[in-house]
Design a protein around this motif. Structure first.
Motif, PDB file in Angstrom:
ATOM      1  N   THR A  72       4.417  11.099   7.447  1.00  0.00           N
ATOM      2  CA  THR A  72       5.141  11.217   9.094  1.00  0.00           C
ATOM      3  C   THR A  72       4.203  11.599  10.233  1.00  0.00           C
ATOM      4  OG1 THR A  72       7.131  12.075   8.042  1.00  0.00           O
ATOM      5  CG2 THR A  72       6.986  12.260  10.235  1.00  0.00           C
ATOM      6  N   TYR A  73       3.246  12.472  10.157  1.00  0.00           N
ATOM      7  CA  TYR A  73       2.665  12.995  11.200  1.00  0.00           C
ATOM      8  C   TYR A  73       1.378  11.835  11.266  1.00  0.00           C
ATOM      9  CZ  TYR A  73       0.077  16.023  14.242  1.00  0.00           C
ATOM     10  OH  TYR A  73      -0.050  16.604  15.462  1.00  0.00           O
ATOM     11  N   ALA A  74       0.635  11.059  10.077  1.00  0.00           N
ATOM     12  CA  ALA A  74      -0.299  10.139  10.603  1.00  0.00           C
ATOM     13  C   ALA A  74       0.510   9.105  11.354  1.00  0.00           C
ATOM     14  CB  ALA A  74      -0.693   9.332   9.161  1.00  0.00           C
ATOM     15  N   SER A  92      -0.369   3.414  -0.080  1.00  0.00           N
ATOM     16  CA  SER A  92      -0.411   4.733  -0.605  1.00  0.00           C
ATOM     17  C   SER A  92       0.922   5.118  -1.471  1.00  0.00           C
ATOM     18  CB  SER A  92      -0.215   5.760   0.805  1.00  0.00           C
ATOM     19  OG  SER A  92      -0.043   7.221   0.289  1.00  0.00           O
ATOM     20  N   LYS A  93       0.714   5.728  -2.511  1.00  0.00           N
ATOM     21  CA  LYS A  93       1.614   5.942  -3.338  1.00  0.00           C
ATOM     22  C   LYS A  93       2.617   7.184  -2.957  1.00  0.00           C
ATOM     23  CE  LYS A  93      -0.865   4.676  -7.725  1.00  0.00           C
ATOM     24  NZ  LYS A  93      -1.282   3.419  -7.208  1.00  0.00           N
ATOM     25  N   ASN A  94       1.995   7.937  -1.721  1.00  0.00           N
ATOM     26  CA  ASN A  94       2.924   8.891  -1.287  1.00  0.00           C
ATOM     27  C   ASN A  94       3.954   8.436  -0.202  1.00  0.00           C
ATOM     28  OD1 ASN A  94       1.431  11.121  -2.666  1.00  0.00           O
ATOM     29  ND2 ASN A  94      -0.283  10.867  -1.141  1.00  0.00           N
ATOM     30  N   VAL A  95       3.713   7.366  -0.133  1.00  0.00           N
ATOM     31  CA  VAL A  95       4.663   6.679   1.009  1.00  0.00           C
ATOM     32  C   VAL A  95       6.075   6.142   0.275  1.00  0.00           C
ATOM     33  CG1 VAL A  95       5.130   4.969   2.931  1.00  0.00           C
ATOM     34  CG2 VAL A  95       2.804   6.037   2.732  1.00  0.00           C
ATOM     35  N   PRO A  96       7.001   6.649   0.590  1.00  0.00           N
ATOM     36  CA  PRO A  96       8.332   5.952   0.132  1.00  0.00           C
ATOM     37  C   PRO A  96       8.576   4.386   0.412  1.00  0.00           C
ATOM     38  CG  PRO A  96       9.069   7.524   1.628  1.00  0.00           C
ATOM     39  CD  PRO A  96       7.616   7.553   1.659  1.00  0.00           C
ATOM     40  N   HIS A  97       8.801   3.734  -0.187  1.00  0.00           N
ATOM     41  CA  HIS A  97       9.210   2.281  -0.041  1.00  0.00           C
ATOM     42  C   HIS A  97      10.195   1.680  -0.790  1.00  0.00           C
ATOM     43  CE1 HIS A  97       4.756   1.410   0.687  1.00  0.00           C
ATOM     44  NE2 HIS A  97       4.433   2.396  -0.184  1.00  0.00           N
TER      45      HIS A  97
END
Length: 114
Positions: free
Chosen positions: A63-65, A109-114
């Motif tokens: 979110t911050y990025a 990124s695997k941290n980003v919900p898709h």
């Protein structure tokens, strides 16, 4: 409505509100002009409200990025268009790299919900 879409919508509204607040800062004349100061502070409060809603589903780092990257690009555009502040080649290159970083993060990124 898809909750993830709503979260990214909240993030977009937060970014736009933050860009409005940042763009109003020069008009506050170091917080000596009441109208622009109130508008800037209100814009920042609204931005944080929407940011908090985006954080319900999107991780803080992502979110911050996105917030910083997109916000900086939009603020630079407003600065050029409204305040006639030109960007040199290094600034443009930096902005392009930031956009690339945000895209890479969101796509791979695997941290980003898709």
């Amino acid at each position: 409505m898809n909750p993830l879409l709503a979260a990214y919508g909240a993030l977009a509204l937060g970014i736009v509100s933050e860009v409005i607040g940042s763009s109003l800062l020069p008009r506050t004349e170091q917080f000596t002009k009441l109208g622009p100061t109130a508008a800037a502070i209100t814009s920042f409060i609204i931005a944080l409200f929407f940011l908090s809603h985006a954080l319900k589903l999107i991780p803080l780092g992502v979110t911050y990025a996105v917030w910083c990257g997109v916000g900086m690009v939009l603020t630079a555009a407003v600065s050029m268009l409204v305040y006639r502040s030109p960007l040199d080649l290094a600034a443009v290159l930096g902005i392009v790299l930031i956009i690339c970083g945000v895209v890479v993060m969101n796509v791979f990124s695997k941290n980003v919900p898709h």
